[in-house]
Scaffold this active site. Structure first.
Site, PDB file in Angstrom:
ATOM      1  CE  LYS A  41      -1.880   6.926  -3.432  1.00 63.95           C
ATOM      2  NZ  LYS A  41      -2.367   5.976  -2.413  1.00 63.95           N
TER       3      LYS A  41
ATOM      4  CG  ASP B 234      -9.055   5.191   2.028  1.00 66.88           C
ATOM      5  OD1 ASP B 234      -8.619   5.740   3.056  1.00 66.88           O
ATOM      6  OD2 ASP B 234      -8.320   4.670   1.164  1.00 66.88           O
TER       7      ASP B 234
ATOM      8  CG  ASP C 168      -1.717   1.238   1.432  1.00 67.72           C
ATOM      9  OD1 ASP C 168      -1.665   2.119   0.550  1.00 67.72           O
ATOM     10  OD2 ASP C 168      -2.419   1.342   2.458  1.00 67.72           O
TER      11      ASP C 168
HETATM   12  P1  ADP Z   1      -2.975   7.460   3.999  1.00 63.33           P
HETATM   13  O1  ADP Z   1      -3.870   6.494   3.310  1.00 63.33           O
HETATM   14  O2  ADP Z   1      -3.237   8.886   3.598  1.00 63.33           O
HETATM   15  O3  ADP Z   1      -1.543   7.090   3.900  1.00 63.33           O
HETATM   16  P2  ADP Z   1      -3.575   6.428   6.675  1.00 63.33           P
HETATM   17  O4  ADP Z   1      -4.601   5.451   6.342  1.00 63.33           O
HETATM   18  O5  ADP Z   1      -2.278   5.917   7.167  1.00 63.33           O
HETATM   19  O6  ADP Z   1      -3.361   7.506   5.558  1.00 63.33           O
HETATM   20  O7  ADP Z   1      -4.205   7.386   7.816  1.00 63.33           O
HETATM   21  C1  ADP Z   1      -3.460   8.325   8.490  1.00 63.33           C
HETATM   22  C2  ADP Z   1      -4.356   9.116   9.403  1.00 63.33           C
HETATM   23  O8  ADP Z   1      -4.971   8.252  10.365  1.00 63.33           O
HETATM   24  C3  ADP Z   1      -3.570  10.159  10.185  1.00 63.33           C
HETATM   25  O9  ADP Z   1      -4.280  11.388  10.191  1.00 63.33           O
HETATM   26  C4  ADP Z   1      -3.535   9.556  11.580  1.00 63.33           C
HETATM   27  O10 ADP Z   1      -3.439  10.555  12.589  1.00 63.33           O
HETATM   28  C5  ADP Z   1      -4.876   8.853  11.634  1.00 63.33           C
HETATM   29  N1  ADP Z   1      -4.937   7.854  12.710  1.00 63.33           N
HETATM   30  C6  ADP Z   1      -4.116   6.790  12.891  1.00 63.33           C
HETATM   31  N2  ADP Z   1      -4.446   6.134  14.022  1.00 63.33           N
HETATM   32  C7  ADP Z   1      -5.501   6.796  14.577  1.00 63.33           C
HETATM   33  C8  ADP Z   1      -6.299   6.619  15.765  1.00 63.33           C
HETATM   34  N3  ADP Z   1      -6.048   5.647  16.632  1.00 63.33           N
HETATM   35  N4  ADP Z   1      -7.299   7.502  15.998  1.00 63.33           N
HETATM   36  C9  ADP Z   1      -7.533   8.516  15.137  1.00 63.33           C
HETATM   37  N5  ADP Z   1      -6.833   8.733  14.018  1.00 63.33           N
HETATM   38  C10 ADP Z   1      -5.815   7.887  13.732  1.00 63.33           C
HETATM   39 MG    MG Z   2      -4.582   4.880   2.327  1.00 62.16          MG
END
Ligand code: ADP
Ligand code: MG
Length: 640
Positions: free
Chosen positions: A88, A207, A26
């Site tokens: 990205k 998502d 991913d």
């Molecule tokens: P991307 O697909 O953009 O790479 P992610 O799926 O990794 O992103 O999501 C990242 C986001 O999820 C960040 O804003 C992070 O702070 C949030 N996040 C991760 N864990 C938690 C949690 N336990 N509670 C709330 N938000 C969270």
């Molecule tokens: Mg993602």
């Protein structure tokens, strides 16, 4: 249908290299992950720090290899131009798309490619930056699996266009990965939940990542997922929640306005506070109350989950409209869905889950870790591809592309050559002429651009659709090739629900030599075909515009002064003359000239009856419209 394996260049090499070590990746905006299947179960692989999430950040130094991940992220405030995050968003984009929107130093003289100037006088492209992230994940996997990787499935957003997909593939190759396939992120999530084991269904994948929100509607039939619709907001994510929390912390701070001012004046402090806010946000997903001592001041601040939920309510609300739009574009209501899948770290927020449950009228699926679910699905897919490649010498594939003839004799390929069987593809078409009451469907097989050069498989018609203005009707055409190689073509007009279908045996009667000849033919005629197609396309467009203008002048010609009318007639005559020639560029130019000449007229007509002009069709529909012709034989009378 014959069993055929047409090897793509390079594919045989890939097969030899397979040692069973394949992974799913991913490649996210904020975080990236790598997963593999172990003992039949997909699992994400942790890095040396024990974390499975690798921040998608690359920091370039004046010498030596770049830092990637958490180490790079820690450098962001010290060297903001040398520390590339969210690359990205730049993938597959041209310089003009990103100028003024990109926080890094761009080489503005580079042709059209985006080049970022970083430390050490170097310039890097987004593909190279992404490759650094992929390289780290590759090493991580090779260490865990004990040897070189045979291949990887990399995920991309469903809305990524060809250029963005190609850039992602290039990054994979640059990182030394054999890219087995690019997989849509929502499809990967659905695979991780094993939804493909059901017979059929429709699913929404919600998502919410760090900086982007995507909603996709998937249709599962015969084990194949099709993306029916996507929508979202490219500037909405968990990062916005962090900023809302910073505001809340500043407002609550005992230091009052002075504290807020000191934060505003010091970017380093502001960044630090933002990181602190993120920690608070994460804790509030499982705790009811969090106490912190914010950096840069004396005193404690208490934030309850209720406070936080109030602060982010407007952000949650912003997901509502895209969800409604995606459902509408897919022609579904929430009740038609068989499930909703949560993806992205920000969907851990309990209030968000409640919001989604309310929006779709059912609790979402959230047993799998939302940050990991895409990588897990990609790993499962990689394993399937690998094992299939391994024990199959013969895969049933479509030897030649299958498509439909469009106005002007052009072919629209619906199922590309070499698609694995069974397969399904869908395309929406619309009417070419006002008042058109039927469609003539001509199914063809081959690689050439015009129907005359392809093999005709079948013709059928769909009649009796209610007459309407050109471009209003929506004809959904589905091509399905079942396990037996039978092609089922179904055409359904969405507003009236009228349907017609036909079955054909596509490769019946074709020998392997014939197939080979048709392929070689298309390579030989490639350039010529493209030119011919462009000419035909421009002619169709010219006819459409001239007809539309004629109809508009007949109806509303009185809105024009005689001199204006003369100018329009002149531009129309020039276009009509170019249309008879062979120069597609000249036709395109004159279409544009006519378009400019008629803008004022169009505006007046719009003003005259705004509601009538736009009723029932969105711009989106019009843009995606591909025109099909009306049956030539005894049609119902058409007005105009
Ligand atoms: P991307 O697909 O953009 O790479 P992610 O799926 O990794 O992103 O999501 C990242 C986001 O999820 C960040 O804003 C992070 O702070 C949030 N996040 C991760 N864990 C938690 C949690 N336990 N509670 C709330 N938000 C969270
Ligand atoms: Mg993602």
């Amino acid at each position: 249908m014959s069993l055929l394996q047409i090897a793509e260049p390079g594919e045989s090499r890939a097969r030899q290299a397979c040692h069973g070590r394949v992974v799913g990746i991913d490649l996210g905006t904020t975080h990236s992950l790598v997963a593999c299947v172990r003992d039949g179960q997909p699992v994400c692989l942790p890095g040396p720090d024990g974390e499975v999430l690798l921040p998608s950040v690359v920091h370039y130094r004046s010498s030596g290899p770049p830092l990637v991940g958490a180490e790079a992220a820690a450098m962001a405030h010290l060297a903001p131009y040398d520390t590339i995050a969210s690359v990205k968003r730049l993938m597959g984009r041209g310089l003009h798309d990103v100028m003024g929107k990109c926080p890094y130093r761009l080489n503005e003289r580079s042709e059209s490619v985006v080049r970022l100037r970083v430390a050490g006088g170097r310039e890097v492209t987004p593909v190279e930056v992404s490759a650094e992230i992929l390289r780290v994940l590759r090493q991580r996997a090779e260490q865990a699996l004990g040897g070189e990787l045979a291949g990887a499935v990399i995920t991309v957003p469903a809305y990524f266009d060809d250029a963005q997909r190609q850039a992602t593939k290039d990054a994979g190759r640059l990182a030394g990965l054999e890219v087995l396939r690019l997989l849509n992120e929502p499809t990967a999530a659905a695979l991780a939940y094993g939804l493909d084991r059901r017979r059929e269904g429709r699913f929404a994948v919600f998502d919410l990542g760090g900086g982007t929100f995507d909603i996709s509607i998937l249709d599962l039939r015969d084990g194949i997922f099709t993306v029916l619709a996507t929508a979202g907001d490219t500037a909405l994510g968990g990062d916005d929640m962090d900023r809302a929390l910073v505001e809340l912390i500043c407002a609550r701070h005992p230091g009052g306005a002075a504290f807020a001012a000191s934060v505003e004046a010091d970017p380093g402090l502001a960044r630090h506070l933002l990181l602190q806010a993120r920690q608070v946000k994460h804790r509030l997903s499982s705790e009811e109350l969090v106490r912190i001592t914010p950096v840069g001041g004396e005193g404690e601040v208490q934030i309850s989950r209720a406070d936080f939920e109030q602060a982010i309510a407007p952000l949650l609300q912003r997901t509502t409209l895209p969800c409604r739009r995606a459902l509408k574009d897919a022609g579904l209501t929430a009740a038609d869905l068989d499930g909703v899948v949560l993806v992205g770290g920000a969907t851990r927020v309990p209030a968000l889950r409640r919001h989604v449950a309310e929006l779709f009228g059912r609790p979402p699926l959230c047993d799998l870790d939302p940050d990991q679910v895409v990588a897990l699905g990609a790993a499962a897919q990689a394993e399937i591809i690998y094992s299939e490649r391994n024990d199959m010498l013969l895969v049933d594939v479509t030897p030649l592309s299958l498509g439909l003839e469009l106005m002007g004799g052009i072919v629209e390929k619906i199922i590309p050559r070499n698609s694995r069987v069974p397969t399904r593809a869908r395309q929406v078409f619309t009417t070419y002429a006002d008042g058109q009451t039927g469609f003539d469907l001509h199914v063809v097989q081959g690689e050439r651009e015009t129907a005359a050069d392809c093999r005709s498989l079948a013709r059928f018609q769909l009649r009796g659709i209610p007459p309407a203005a050109a471009g209003v009707a929506r004809l959904e055409v589905t091509f399905l090739i079942d396990e037996n190689g039978l092609l089922h073509v179904t055409a359904r007009e969405q507003t009236s629900g009228k349907e017609a279908s036909i079955q054909v045996k596509p490769s019946y009667g074709l020998t392997e030599e014939e197939i080979e000849r048709m392929l070689l033919d298309s390579y030989e005629h490639g350039a010529e075909d493209v030119a011919r197609r462009q000419l035909l396309e421009q002619r169709v467009e010219a006819d459409r515009i001239l007809n539309a203008l004629r109809a508009a002048l007949a109806a509303d010609g009185h809105l024009l002064e005689p001199a204006e009318r003369a100018r329009l007639d002149e531009a129309a005559a020039a276009l009509a003359a170019a249309r008879e020639g062979q120069d597609h560029r000249l036709i395109a130019e004159r279409i544009q000239a006519l378009d400019r000449a008629s803008q004022e007229f169009a505006q007046r007509r719009m003003d005259q009856s705004l509601s009538r002009a736009v009723a029932g069709r969105s711009l989106h529909d019009v843009e995606r419209a591909v025109h099909l012709q009306e049956p030539a034989t005894e049609g119902e009378p058409c007005p105009g």
